[in-house]
Design an enzyme around this catalytic site. Sequence first.
Site, PDB file in Angstrom:
ATOM      1  N   ARG A  51       0.812  -1.213   0.000  1.00 51.26           N
ATOM      2  CA  ARG A  51       0.000   0.000   0.000  1.00 51.26           C
ATOM      3  C   ARG A  51       0.849   1.268   0.000  1.00 51.26           C
ATOM      4  O   ARG A  51       0.455   2.278  -0.567  1.00 51.26           O
ATOM      5  CB  ARG A  51      -0.930  -0.003   1.217  1.00 51.26           C
ATOM      6  N   GLY A  76       2.461 -24.303   8.352  1.00 51.01           N
ATOM      7  CA  GLY A  76       3.462 -25.123   9.026  1.00 51.01           C
ATOM      8  C   GLY A  76       4.205 -24.309  10.066  1.00 51.01           C
ATOM      9  O   GLY A  76       3.879 -23.146  10.324  1.00 51.01           O
ATOM     10  N   ALA A 108       8.790 -16.346  10.759  1.00 50.46           N
ATOM     11  CA  ALA A 108       9.261 -15.516   9.644  1.00 50.46           C
ATOM     12  C   ALA A 108      10.721 -15.130   9.775  1.00 50.46           C
ATOM     13  O   ALA A 108      11.466 -15.137   8.782  1.00 50.46           O
ATOM     14  CB  ALA A 108       8.382 -14.270   9.530  1.00 50.46           C
ATOM     15  N   LYS A 129      -3.941 -23.424  16.857  1.00 53.89           N
ATOM     16  CA  LYS A 129      -2.654 -23.384  17.569  1.00 53.89           C
ATOM     17  C   LYS A 129      -2.328 -21.975  18.042  1.00 53.89           C
ATOM     18  O   LYS A 129      -1.627 -21.802  19.048  1.00 53.89           O
ATOM     19  CB  LYS A 129      -1.540 -23.948  16.692  1.00 53.89           C
ATOM     20  N   THR A 167       4.966 -22.362  17.721  1.00 51.54           N
ATOM     21  CA  THR A 167       4.267 -21.152  18.143  1.00 51.54           C
ATOM     22  C   THR A 167       4.152 -21.047  19.660  1.00 51.54           C
ATOM     23  O   THR A 167       4.159 -19.952  20.213  1.00 51.54           O
ATOM     24  CB  THR A 167       2.863 -21.098  17.498  1.00 51.54           C
ATOM     25  N   ARG A 212       4.314 -14.338  17.733  1.00 44.03           N
ATOM     26  CA  ARG A 212       3.516 -13.185  18.151  1.00 44.03           C
ATOM     27  C   ARG A 212       2.478 -13.576  19.195  1.00 44.03           C
ATOM     28  O   ARG A 212       2.248 -12.841  20.157  1.00 44.03           O
ATOM     29  CB  ARG A 212       2.804 -12.593  16.936  1.00 44.03           C
TER      30      ARG A 212
END
Length: 368
Positions: free
Chosen positions: A32, A136, A140, A191, A248, A255
Amino acid sequence: MARAAVCSAGSWGTAVAKILGDAGGDVIVHARRPEIVDAINTGHRNPAYWPDVELPPSVAATTDPAAALDSADYLVLSIPAQTLRANLAAWAPYIGPDTVVVSLMKGIERDTGLRASQVIAEVAGVSADRVAVLSGPNLAREVMAGLPAAATVACPDEEAARRFQAACHTPYFRPYTSTDVVGCELGGAVKNVIAVAAGIASGMGLGDNAVAILIARGLAEVIRLGTAMGADPATLGGLAGLGDLVATCTSPLSRNRTFGARVGSGLTVDQAAATGQTTEGVKSAEAILGLARIHDVEMPITGVVSALLLFSATWTTGADARTASARTRRAQNQGLSNTLIAVIIDCPVPTHERRATGRSHRCRRQRP
């Protein structure tokens, strides 16, 4: 050479653009902000997320969705699940008749309870065999560093899944194929909620045993809901389920876990979310719990997280968390701790906590 349009230029979208470029693809990122487009086109970097990582020369960017989607073999969508519908409506007119739409989203739409692939089919008017999912244990930052990673590419059309597998296969990124779209999407969405709970437990100092229990019992919740909705249990025990769940719930790069840890340390939901990055577990928890109710599935961990978010995560009655005393904070944390412990050890939830979780239950005893 495969041509892919990646929408948008966020953290994970940029990482997948790098994967596709490293695999030899021609990649156009839709962003953007003109300054991001200029930075990618001139310096091969995304300064908003990865200023120190150089993107492949085959990755370019544009603010024009029509230009991004022109002759694209793949449209890769990496946007928050709750904004998918509105954004896709603007992009849909430019999707080619043979373009395969690949979802990177790991959330459930709150207002409808639909998975991302369902929203894509509904809004873009594409058939289910042209919608794929990539899911999966993919943090990042590690992917951008070229560290080993793997994922599942799921699509009802096995050949389409194999083609995208080839399009994103690199020396550091290994994709596997599946036709179980439901399993991949639910594994990725649920998850995130379990990771919020694991983060809370860590933030409150409940120990590694508690986190391990939440992972194990969280996997049971993923499998119960997934199988009730038609997923293959093997998918949920694989990369898109267990693998993603472990990464995670345990990584400080996650996060959702980080959000939970901040709440567990005493911050409010708003304070914990102040990083500005999307935490899909926060946005999707109530929708996932709604699916559990529809399919008559017990998901006590998800229920606690949903209630926690609903009641602003402070366990304070009429107190402003910014001025709450240390004693108030300790009381808040103890209430949250008691609720999590009750779920972890499979005890009846105390009466005063039943109102918070929105249900009265004893978790069904199951084999470990």
